[in-house]
Motif scaffolding. Structure first.
Motif, PDB file in Angstrom:
ATOM      1  N   ALA A 181      50.139  47.306  33.329  1.00 39.17           N
ATOM      2  CA  ALA A 181      49.407  47.169  34.589  1.00 39.17           C
ATOM      3  C   ALA A 181      48.802  48.500  35.014  1.00 39.17           C
ATOM      4  O   ALA A 181      47.645  48.565  35.475  1.00 39.17           O
ATOM      5  N   LEU A 182      49.557  49.588  34.868  1.00 37.32           N
ATOM      6  CA  LEU A 182      49.064  50.907  35.272  1.00 37.32           C
ATOM      7  C   LEU A 182      47.917  51.370  34.383  1.00 37.32           C
ATOM      8  O   LEU A 182      46.924  51.932  34.877  1.00 37.32           O
ATOM      9  N   MET A 183      48.026  51.144  33.088  1.00 33.49           N
ATOM     10  CA  MET A 183      46.951  51.556  32.191  1.00 33.49           C
ATOM     11  C   MET A 183      45.685  50.730  32.432  1.00 33.49           C
ATOM     12  O   MET A 183      44.570  51.259  32.349  1.00 33.49           O
ATOM     13  N   GLU A 184      45.836  49.460  32.761  1.00 28.65           N
ATOM     14  CA  GLU A 184      44.663  48.644  33.072  1.00 28.65           C
ATOM     15  C   GLU A 184      44.012  49.111  34.366  1.00 28.65           C
ATOM     16  O   GLU A 184      42.776  49.100  34.489  1.00 28.65           O
ATOM     17  N   LEU A 185      44.806  49.541  35.345  1.00 33.46           N
ATOM     18  CA  LEU A 185      44.238  50.099  36.572  1.00 33.46           C
ATOM     19  C   LEU A 185      43.418  51.347  36.253  1.00 33.46           C
ATOM     20  O   LEU A 185      42.339  51.554  36.820  1.00 33.46           O
ATOM     21  N   SER A 186      43.926  52.182  35.352  1.00 35.11           N
ATOM     22  CA  SER A 186      43.194  53.382  34.961  1.00 35.11           C
ATOM     23  C   SER A 186      41.876  53.004  34.299  1.00 35.11           C
ATOM     24  O   SER A 186      40.814  53.554  34.627  1.00 35.11           O
ATOM     25  N   ARG A 187      41.917  52.059  33.372  1.00 34.80           N
ATOM     26  CA  ARG A 187      40.694  51.655  32.666  1.00 34.80           C
ATOM     27  C   ARG A 187      39.695  50.992  33.614  1.00 34.80           C
ATOM     28  O   ARG A 187      38.487  51.260  33.558  1.00 34.80           O
ATOM     29  N   ALA A 276      40.169  43.733  47.563  1.00 36.12           N
ATOM     30  CA  ALA A 276      41.050  43.277  46.490  1.00 36.12           C
ATOM     31  C   ALA A 276      41.263  44.372  45.449  1.00 36.12           C
ATOM     32  O   ALA A 276      42.381  44.579  44.960  1.00 36.12           O
ATOM     33  N   ARG A 277      40.195  45.095  45.109  1.00 32.38           N
ATOM     34  CA  ARG A 277      40.320  46.173  44.132  1.00 32.38           C
ATOM     35  C   ARG A 277      41.200  47.299  44.676  1.00 32.38           C
ATOM     36  O   ARG A 277      42.007  47.894  43.953  1.00 32.38           O
ATOM     37  N   THR A 278      41.040  47.596  45.954  1.00 33.64           N
ATOM     38  CA  THR A 278      41.868  48.624  46.595  1.00 33.64           C
ATOM     39  C   THR A 278      43.330  48.197  46.624  1.00 33.64           C
ATOM     40  O   THR A 278      44.231  49.008  46.356  1.00 33.64           O
ATOM     41  N   ALA A 279      43.569  46.940  46.947  1.00 33.53           N
ATOM     42  CA  ALA A 279      44.944  46.421  47.026  1.00 33.53           C
ATOM     43  C   ALA A 279      45.625  46.441  45.660  1.00 33.53           C
ATOM     44  O   ALA A 279      46.842  46.668  45.572  1.00 33.53           O
ATOM     45  N   ARG A 280      44.872  46.223  44.592  1.00 36.76           N
ATOM     46  CA  ARG A 280      45.465  46.280  43.249  1.00 36.76           C
ATOM     47  C   ARG A 280      45.799  47.716  42.859  1.00 36.76           C
ATOM     48  O   ARG A 280      46.802  47.981  42.201  1.00 36.76           O
ATOM     49  N   ALA A 312      56.503  49.253  44.878  1.00 38.66           N
ATOM     50  CA  ALA A 312      55.336  49.423  44.011  1.00 38.66           C
ATOM     51  C   ALA A 312      55.439  48.558  42.765  1.00 38.66           C
ATOM     52  O   ALA A 312      54.462  47.903  42.358  1.00 38.66           O
ATOM     53  N   ARG A 313      56.600  48.540  42.141  1.00 40.31           N
ATOM     54  CA  ARG A 313      56.757  47.775  40.904  1.00 40.31           C
ATOM     55  C   ARG A 313      56.588  46.275  41.158  1.00 40.31           C
ATOM     56  O   ARG A 313      55.978  45.563  40.334  1.00 40.31           O
ATOM     57  N   ALA A 314      57.103  45.813  42.280  1.00 41.65           N
ATOM     58  CA  ALA A 314      56.939  44.387  42.610  1.00 41.65           C
ATOM     59  C   ALA A 314      55.459  44.050  42.798  1.00 41.65           C
ATOM     60  O   ALA A 314      54.986  42.998  42.338  1.00 41.65           O
ATOM     61  N   LEU A 315      54.708  44.929  43.453  1.00 43.03           N
ATOM     62  CA  LEU A 315      53.291  44.683  43.691  1.00 43.03           C
ATOM     63  C   LEU A 315      52.459  44.852  42.426  1.00 43.03           C
ATOM     64  O   LEU A 315      51.401  44.234  42.282  1.00 43.03           O
ATOM     65  N   LEU A 316      52.913  45.677  41.505  1.00 41.96           N
ATOM     66  CA  LEU A 316      52.217  45.800  40.225  1.00 41.96           C
ATOM     67  C   LEU A 316      52.396  44.534  39.391  1.00 41.96           C
ATOM     68  O   LEU A 316      51.496  44.125  38.657  1.00 41.96           O
ATOM     69  N   ARG A 317      53.563  43.915  39.516  1.00 38.73           N
ATOM     70  CA  ARG A 317      53.813  42.681  38.762  1.00 38.73           C
ATOM     71  C   ARG A 317      53.088  41.488  39.378  1.00 38.73           C
ATOM     72  O   ARG A 317      52.626  40.599  38.662  1.00 38.73           O
ATOM     73  N   ARG A 318      53.012  41.473  40.696  1.00 42.78           N
ATOM     74  CA  ARG A 318      52.331  40.384  41.403  1.00 42.78           C
ATOM     75  C   ARG A 318      51.338  41.002  42.388  1.00 42.78           C
ATOM     76  O   ARG A 318      51.634  41.175  43.570  1.00 42.78           O
ATOM     77  N   ALA A 324      46.556  43.987  54.174  1.00 40.67           N
ATOM     78  CA  ALA A 324      47.572  43.591  55.158  1.00 40.67           C
ATOM     79  C   ALA A 324      48.824  43.069  54.473  1.00 40.67           C
ATOM     80  O   ALA A 324      49.941  43.252  54.981  1.00 40.67           O
ATOM     81  N   ASP A 325      48.674  42.449  53.307  1.00 41.18           N
ATOM     82  CA  ASP A 325      49.843  41.947  52.581  1.00 41.18           C
ATOM     83  C   ASP A 325      50.680  43.094  52.039  1.00 41.18           C
ATOM     84  O   ASP A 325      51.917  43.013  52.001  1.00 41.18           O
ATOM     85  N   ILE A 326      50.023  44.170  51.601  1.00 40.74           N
ATOM     86  CA  ILE A 326      50.766  45.343  51.136  1.00 40.74           C
ATOM     87  C   ILE A 326      51.531  45.968  52.292  1.00 40.74           C
ATOM     88  O   ILE A 326      52.714  46.329  52.162  1.00 40.74           O
ATOM     89  N   LEU A 327      50.888  46.075  53.440  1.00 45.52           N
ATOM     90  CA  LEU A 327      51.552  46.639  54.612  1.00 45.52           C
ATOM     91  C   LEU A 327      52.751  45.782  55.008  1.00 45.52           C
ATOM     92  O   LEU A 327      53.830  46.312  55.326  1.00 45.52           O
ATOM     93  N   GLU A 328      52.600  44.478  54.951  1.00 40.25           N
ATOM     94  CA  GLU A 328      53.698  43.569  55.304  1.00 40.25           C
ATOM     95  C   GLU A 328      54.855  43.697  54.314  1.00 40.25           C
ATOM     96  O   GLU A 328      56.033  43.713  54.709  1.00 40.25           O
TER      97      GLU A 328
END
Length: 336
Positions: A181-187, A276-280, A312-318, A324-328
Motif C-alpha cells: 500500500a505504501l509503495m503504491e502511494l509513492s508511485r 479521496a486522494r488526500t485521504a488515501r 495508520a495501518r488500519a487506514l492503509l488496509r481499508r 472527516a472519516d480519518i478524523l473520526e
C-alpha cells in the motif's frame, strides 16, 4: 559568531550579490529548526536579512541525502507563489545558484508567530488553519495544468529523494505487511502531475504574520500532486493531538477548517476526487512521522507511537475517501 572558512565563503557570495559591502564584516547568527539547510540571520549596519544554503546530507539519524540544486527550485517556488499571493512568501533579495544559497527578508518573531510553536503551546486557532488552506489552494489553482510551470519545476528526482523515499518508501521497509500500500502511494503520487507543490507544508515552515500565513522552506518544490501538500499539513494537526491533549478539540476544529477551506477552492478537478486522494495518502504520511526517516521529535512515548501505528495501518488496509472519516477514526483511537 566567529568567522570560519565556511561562513567566509557565504559572506563572499553576499558581497558579490551586493547585499554586504566590501570590507564589511557582518554578524551571522545560525537559526535553528531545519534539518536540510544551513540558515543564518545576517546583520550589517545597513540591513538585516536571512541567507539559506542547502545541505547535501540532512541532519537526521538516518542516511538521508538530497541534491543541493533543490535550492534553485525553492527560489523559483517563492517567485511563482509570490506572484499569486504576494503576502504568502518572504521577499527574495538575491540568489547564488552555484553556491547553493539565496537571501531573503528576515521575519521578526515579534511580528511573525511560528505556527508550530503556537500549536504546541495549545493555541490552535481554526482561523489560522483556514487561512493556510486558502493560500495553499490559491497557489495550486493558479498553477493547475500550467505547462510552463510544469517545465520550470521538473524536479521529479529531487522530490523522490527528499519526500517519497524517506517518507513512504522507508516506512514501507519498516512495515512489510503494508509495504504494498505504501509503495503504491509513492508511485501514484509520483505520476500525478497537476499543480505546483510546495512539498513541506508543515507548521514549522509557516509563520503567522500581520497579513496572514507566510510559507517558508520550499526546497521540495515540484510540479505534481497537490494532495501531498494538503495531506502533509493535515497530518501535523493529527499528530499534535498526542503532544497537546488539552488542545485536541481546537486541533480537530483546525483540521476541519483547513480541509474545508482548501477543498472549497479546488477548481482543477472534482473536489471529491482531490479529497479521496488526500485521504488515501494521509495515513502513509501519518505512519512515516513515526517510522520513516524524519520522525517528529515531540512524540517520544512508545504508547503514543503505537496509537499512530495502529490507526495508520488500519487506514492503509481499508482506505478512507473522506477526511472527516480519518478524523473520526483518530478520535476513536484517542478516546480508547
Amino acid at each position: 559568531m566567529r568567522m570560519t572558512e565556511e561562513t567566509a565563503t557565504v559572506v563572499a557570495e553576499l558581497v558579490r550579490l551586493g547585499l554586504v559591502g566590501s570590507g564589511v564584516t557582518p554578524r551571522l547568527t545560525p537559526l535553528t529548526g531545519g534539518v536540510a539547510s544551513d540558515i543564518w540571520k545576517v546583520e550589517t549596519p545597513e540591513r538585516c536579512f536571512c541567507v539559506k544554503r542547502a545541505l547535501a546530507k540532512l541532519r537526521v539519524a538516518a542516511d538521508w541525502r538530497a541534491p543541493v540544486e533543490r535550492n534553485a527550485y525553492e527560489v523559483a517556488w517563492f517567485e511563482t507563489a509570490g506572484r499569486i499571493v504576494p503576502d504568502a512568501v518572504p521577499r527574495l533579495l538575491g540568489h547564488a545558484p552555484r553556491a547553493g544559497l539565496f537571501a531573503m527578508s528576515y521575519l521578526d518573531p515579534a511580528e511573525y508567530r511560528l505556527w508550530k510553536a503556537e500549536l504546541l503551546a495549545g493555541r490552535a486557532k481554526p482561523d489560522d488553519a483556514a487561512a493556510v488552506g486558502d493560500r495553499l489552494v490559491r497557489i495550486h489553482a493558479d498553477t493547475a495544468d500550467d505547462s510552463g510551470v510544469a517545465r520550470r519545476f521538473d524536479s521529479d528526482a529531487i522530490f523522490h529523494a527528499i519526500r517519497l523515499e524517506p517518507y513512504l518508501e522507508a516506512t514501507a521497509r519498516a512495515h512489510p505487511d503494508v509495504a504494498g500500500a505504501l509503495m503504491e502511494l509513492s508511485r501514484a503520487t509520483a505520476r500525478t502531475r497537476r499543480c505546483l507543490v510546495h512539498g513541506d507544508v508543515s507548521p514549522k515552515n509557516i509563520q503567522i504574520g500581520p497579513k496572514g500565513p507566510v510559507f517558508l522552506d520550499a526546497e521540495c518544490a515540484w510540479f505534481g500532486d497537490p494532495a501531498f501538500d494538503l495531506a502533509f499539513c493535515l497530518n501535523h494537526l493529527l499528530l499534535k493531538a498526542l503532544a497537546v491533549p488539552a488542545a485536541r478539540q481546537a486541533l480537530s476544529d483546525s483540521f476541519t477548517a483547513l480541509a474545508t477551506t482548501y477543498l472549497g477552492g479546488v477548481t482543477w478537478e472534482p473536489s471529491a476526487a482531490m479529497e479521496a486522494r488526500t485521504a488515501r495518502l494521509l495515513p502513509g504520511l501519518f505512519l512515516a512521522r513515526v517510522d520513516g526517516k524524519s520522525p517528529v521529535e515531540y512524540l517520544t512515548d512508545e504508547a503514543d507511537k503505537s496509537r499512530v501505528r495502529r490507526t495508520a495501518r488500519a487506514l492503509l488496509r481499508r482506505p478512507a475517501t473522506r477526511l472527516a472519516d480519518i478524523l473520526e477514526t483518530w478520535h476513536a483511537e484517542l478516546k480508547a
